[in-house]
Scaffold this motif. Sequence first.
Motif, PDB file in Angstrom:
ATOM      1  N   LEU A 112     -20.083 -21.472 -23.998  1.00 16.03           N
ATOM      2  CA  LEU A 112     -19.179 -21.498 -22.850  1.00 16.03           C
ATOM      3  C   LEU A 112     -18.227 -20.306 -22.875  1.00 16.03           C
ATOM      4  O   LEU A 112     -18.001 -19.666 -21.843  1.00 16.03           O
ATOM      5  N   GLY A 113     -17.706 -19.977 -24.042  1.00 15.56           N
ATOM      6  CA  GLY A 113     -16.805 -18.832 -24.161  1.00 15.56           C
ATOM      7  C   GLY A 113     -17.475 -17.531 -23.752  1.00 15.56           C
ATOM      8  O   GLY A 113     -16.885 -16.694 -23.057  1.00 15.56           O
ATOM      9  N   ALA A 114     -18.720 -17.353 -24.166  1.00 18.17           N
ATOM     10  CA  ALA A 114     -19.464 -16.139 -23.824  1.00 18.17           C
ATOM     11  C   ALA A 114     -19.723 -16.062 -22.323  1.00 18.17           C
ATOM     12  O   ALA A 114     -19.563 -14.997 -21.707  1.00 18.17           O
ATOM     13  N   VAL A 115     -20.103 -17.168 -21.720  1.00 20.29           N
ATOM     14  CA  VAL A 115     -20.377 -17.180 -20.283  1.00 20.29           C
ATOM     15  C   VAL A 115     -19.080 -16.940 -19.502  1.00 20.29           C
ATOM     16  O   VAL A 115     -19.059 -16.176 -18.530  1.00 20.29           O
ATOM     17  N   ILE A 116     -18.000 -17.558 -19.945  1.00 19.14           N
ATOM     18  CA  ILE A 116     -16.711 -17.367 -19.275  1.00 19.14           C
ATOM     19  C   ILE A 116     -16.303 -15.895 -19.298  1.00 19.14           C
ATOM     20  O   ILE A 116     -15.861 -15.346 -18.280  1.00 19.14           O
ATOM     21  N   ALA A 117     -16.452 -15.243 -20.428  1.00 19.90           N
ATOM     22  CA  ALA A 117     -16.075 -13.827 -20.527  1.00 19.90           C
ATOM     23  C   ALA A 117     -16.858 -12.983 -19.526  1.00 19.90           C
ATOM     24  O   ALA A 117     -16.280 -12.123 -18.831  1.00 19.90           O
ATOM     25  N   ARG A 118     -18.154 -13.235 -19.419  1.00 19.18           N
ATOM     26  CA  ARG A 118     -18.968 -12.469 -18.467  1.00 19.18           C
ATOM     27  C   ARG A 118     -18.636 -12.842 -17.012  1.00 19.18           C
ATOM     28  O   ARG A 118     -18.644 -11.982 -16.125  1.00 19.18           O
ATOM     29  N   MET A 119     -18.333 -14.108 -16.761  1.00 15.16           N
ATOM     30  CA  MET A 119     -17.964 -14.518 -15.402  1.00 15.16           C
ATOM     31  C   MET A 119     -16.669 -13.834 -14.982  1.00 15.16           C
ATOM     32  O   MET A 119     -16.533 -13.390 -13.836  1.00 15.16           O
ATOM     33  N   ARG A 120     -15.728 -13.715 -15.898  1.00  8.07           N
ATOM     34  CA  ARG A 120     -14.461 -13.048 -15.558  1.00  8.07           C
ATOM     35  C   ARG A 120     -14.699 -11.574 -15.231  1.00  8.07           C
ATOM     36  O   ARG A 120     -14.042 -11.021 -14.341  1.00  8.07           O
ATOM     37  N   GLU A 121     -15.627 -10.935 -15.919  1.00  6.87           N
ATOM     38  CA  GLU A 121     -15.984  -9.551 -15.585  1.00  6.87           C
ATOM     39  C   GLU A 121     -16.595  -9.486 -14.183  1.00  6.87           C
ATOM     40  O   GLU A 121     -16.309  -8.570 -13.406  1.00  6.87           O
ATOM     41  N   ARG A 122     -17.423 -10.464 -13.863  1.00  7.55           N
ATOM     42  CA  ARG A 122     -18.060 -10.505 -12.537  1.00  7.55           C
ATOM     43  C   ARG A 122     -17.028 -10.784 -11.438  1.00  7.55           C
ATOM     44  O   ARG A 122     -17.141 -10.253 -10.329  1.00  7.55           O
ATOM     45  N   ILE A 123     -16.050 -11.614 -11.751  1.00 15.30           N
ATOM     46  CA  ILE A 123     -14.977 -11.884 -10.785  1.00 15.30           C
ATOM     47  C   ILE A 123     -14.259 -10.575 -10.455  1.00 15.30           C
ATOM     48  O   ILE A 123     -14.014 -10.261  -9.283  1.00 15.30           O
ATOM     49  N   GLU A 124     -13.935  -9.826 -11.471  1.00 13.06           N
ATOM     50  CA  GLU A 124     -13.250  -8.548 -11.267  1.00 13.06           C
ATOM     51  C   GLU A 124     -14.140  -7.567 -10.485  1.00 13.06           C
ATOM     52  O   GLU A 124     -13.676  -6.899  -9.557  1.00 13.06           O
ATOM     53  N   ALA A 125     -15.415  -7.513 -10.832  1.00 11.82           N
ATOM     54  CA  ALA A 125     -16.333  -6.561 -10.196  1.00 11.82           C
ATOM     55  C   ALA A 125     -16.562  -6.861  -8.717  1.00 11.82           C
ATOM     56  O   ALA A 125     -16.811  -5.952  -7.927  1.00 11.82           O
ATOM     57  N   THR A 126     -16.487  -8.138  -8.334  1.00  9.48           N
ATOM     58  CA  THR A 126     -16.775  -8.513  -6.952  1.00  9.48           C
ATOM     59  C   THR A 126     -15.531  -8.620  -6.076  1.00  9.48           C
ATOM     60  O   THR A 126     -15.639  -8.931  -4.886  1.00  9.48           O
ATOM     61  N   ASP A 127     -14.374  -8.328  -6.631  1.00 12.27           N
ATOM     62  CA  ASP A 127     -13.112  -8.441  -5.892  1.00 12.27           C
ATOM     63  C   ASP A 127     -13.152  -7.675  -4.571  1.00 12.27           C
ATOM     64  O   ASP A 127     -12.926  -8.227  -3.506  1.00 12.27           O
ATOM     65  N   GLU A 128     -13.456  -6.410  -4.629  1.00  9.84           N
ATOM     66  CA  GLU A 128     -13.461  -5.583  -3.428  1.00  9.84           C
ATOM     67  C   GLU A 128     -14.773  -5.668  -2.650  1.00  9.84           C
ATOM     68  O   GLU A 128     -14.754  -5.830  -1.425  1.00  9.84           O
ATOM     69  N   PRO A 129     -15.931  -5.613  -3.313  1.00  6.61           N
ATOM     70  CA  PRO A 129     -17.187  -5.609  -2.548  1.00  6.61           C
ATOM     71  C   PRO A 129     -17.488  -6.907  -1.803  1.00  6.61           C
ATOM     72  O   PRO A 129     -18.093  -6.868  -0.735  1.00  6.61           O
ATOM     73  N   ASP A 130     -17.077  -8.064  -2.345  1.00  8.41           N
ATOM     74  CA  ASP A 130     -17.427  -9.320  -1.669  1.00  8.41           C
ATOM     75  C   ASP A 130     -16.558 -10.474  -2.150  1.00  8.41           C
ATOM     76  O   ASP A 130     -16.913 -11.198  -3.082  1.00  8.41           O
ATOM     77  N   PRO A 131     -15.419 -10.689  -1.491  1.00  8.18           N
ATOM     78  CA  PRO A 131     -14.539 -11.795  -1.874  1.00  8.18           C
ATOM     79  C   PRO A 131     -15.198 -13.174  -1.754  1.00  8.18           C
ATOM     80  O   PRO A 131     -14.795 -14.106  -2.437  1.00  8.18           O
ATOM     81  N   VAL A 132     -16.212 -13.302  -0.915  1.00 10.59           N
ATOM     82  CA  VAL A 132     -16.906 -14.588  -0.783  1.00 10.59           C
ATOM     83  C   VAL A 132     -17.638 -14.913  -2.090  1.00 10.59           C
ATOM     84  O   VAL A 132     -17.529 -16.020  -2.624  1.00 10.59           O
ATOM     85  N   THR A 133     -18.379 -13.933  -2.613  1.00 11.10           N
ATOM     86  CA  THR A 133     -19.048 -14.122  -3.902  1.00 11.10           C
ATOM     87  C   THR A 133     -18.019 -14.312  -5.001  1.00 11.10           C
ATOM     88  O   THR A 133     -18.181 -15.164  -5.880  1.00 11.10           O
ATOM     89  N   GLN A 134     -16.951 -13.545  -4.961  1.00  8.52           N
ATOM     90  CA  GLN A 134     -15.895 -13.682  -5.962  1.00  8.52           C
ATOM     91  C   GLN A 134     -15.360 -15.114  -5.978  1.00  8.52           C
ATOM     92  O   GLN A 134     -15.138 -15.699  -7.042  1.00  8.52           O
ATOM     93  N   ASP A 135     -15.170 -15.693  -4.803  1.00 13.28           N
ATOM     94  CA  ASP A 135     -14.667 -17.065  -4.711  1.00 13.28           C
ATOM     95  C   ASP A 135     -15.615 -18.049  -5.397  1.00 13.28           C
ATOM     96  O   ASP A 135     -15.171 -18.961  -6.110  1.00 13.28           O
ATOM     97  N   ILE A 136     -16.912 -17.856  -5.206  1.00 14.14           N
ATOM     98  CA  ILE A 136     -17.894 -18.715  -5.874  1.00 14.14           C
ATOM     99  C   ILE A 136     -17.786 -18.559  -7.385  1.00 14.14           C
ATOM    100  O   ILE A 136     -17.768 -19.551  -8.120  1.00 14.14           O
ATOM    101  N   LEU A 137     -17.677 -17.330  -7.850  1.00 14.28           N
ATOM    102  CA  LEU A 137     -17.589 -17.080  -9.292  1.00 14.28           C
ATOM    103  C   LEU A 137     -16.296 -17.636  -9.883  1.00 14.28           C
ATOM    104  O   LEU A 137     -16.282 -18.100 -11.036  1.00 14.28           O
ATOM    105  N   ILE A 138     -15.227 -17.614  -9.123  1.00 16.23           N
ATOM    106  CA  ILE A 138     -13.964 -18.217  -9.576  1.00 16.23           C
ATOM    107  C   ILE A 138     -14.144 -19.720  -9.752  1.00 16.23           C
ATOM    108  O   ILE A 138     -13.716 -20.300 -10.753  1.00 16.23           O
ATOM    109  N   GLU A 139     -14.792 -20.362  -8.791  1.00 14.15           N
ATOM    110  CA  GLU A 139     -15.029 -21.813  -8.887  1.00 14.15           C
ATOM    111  C   GLU A 139     -15.897 -22.149 -10.102  1.00 14.15           C
ATOM    112  O   GLU A 139     -15.613 -23.097 -10.837  1.00 14.15           O
ATOM    113  N   VAL A 140     -16.938 -21.369 -10.319  1.00  8.88           N
ATOM    114  CA  VAL A 140     -17.804 -21.573 -11.483  1.00  8.88           C
ATOM    115  C   VAL A 140     -16.989 -21.443 -12.766  1.00  8.88           C
ATOM    116  O   VAL A 140     -17.068 -22.287 -13.664  1.00  8.88           O
ATOM    117  N   THR A 141     -16.181 -20.406 -12.836  1.00  9.56           N
ATOM    118  CA  THR A 141     -15.393 -20.149 -14.048  1.00  9.56           C
ATOM    119  C   THR A 141     -14.377 -21.260 -14.295  1.00  9.56           C
ATOM    120  O   THR A 141     -14.164 -21.667 -15.448  1.00  9.56           O
TER     121      THR A 141
END
Length: 160
Positions: A112-141
């Motif tokens: 879980l810790g490893a997946v969370i770390a990568r999800m947080r990177e994905r949240i940051e990466a999708t901030d500007e390109p697609d807030p809709v995807t970012q929102d999904i990744l935030i919920e998952v995290t």
Amino acid sequence: MSVVRSPLPEEHLKVVGDALQGALVDLVDLHLVGKQIHWTVVGPRFRTIHLQLDEVVAMAREHADTVAERASALGLPPDGRAQTVAATSALDAVKDGWTDDAQAIRTLVDALGAVIARMRERIEATDEPDPVTQDILIEVTRDLEKHHWMFQAENGGQRG
């Protein structure tokens, strides 16, 4: 061949596609790790951990479906095939045989810790390109972090 056209510009689509595919692989593999330990856990806390793993597995499956459907909605074919997950997952392999309850918890805390770390990177990466995807990744995290906390508490926060 693209059946579905994305509203995102091509350069944003690449970033978002990578984030969604990585999230899908992590969630599918987390589901598999959780199920394997669910079947093999033994020890005094068997029942508690067994039931707790059912919750993690259900959560991972539900979020994997949401992530894959988001990719599809953007015209990106998701790839959750076994060979893709095996080739691209960053999760540690689960040992074969029985898993004592303390090791089961350590394995889940680490996964879980490893997946969370990568999800947080994905949240940051999708901030500007697609807030809709970012929102999904935030919920998952958020859900991953809830289970991470619960497994840590199950073991009293101890690593060993």
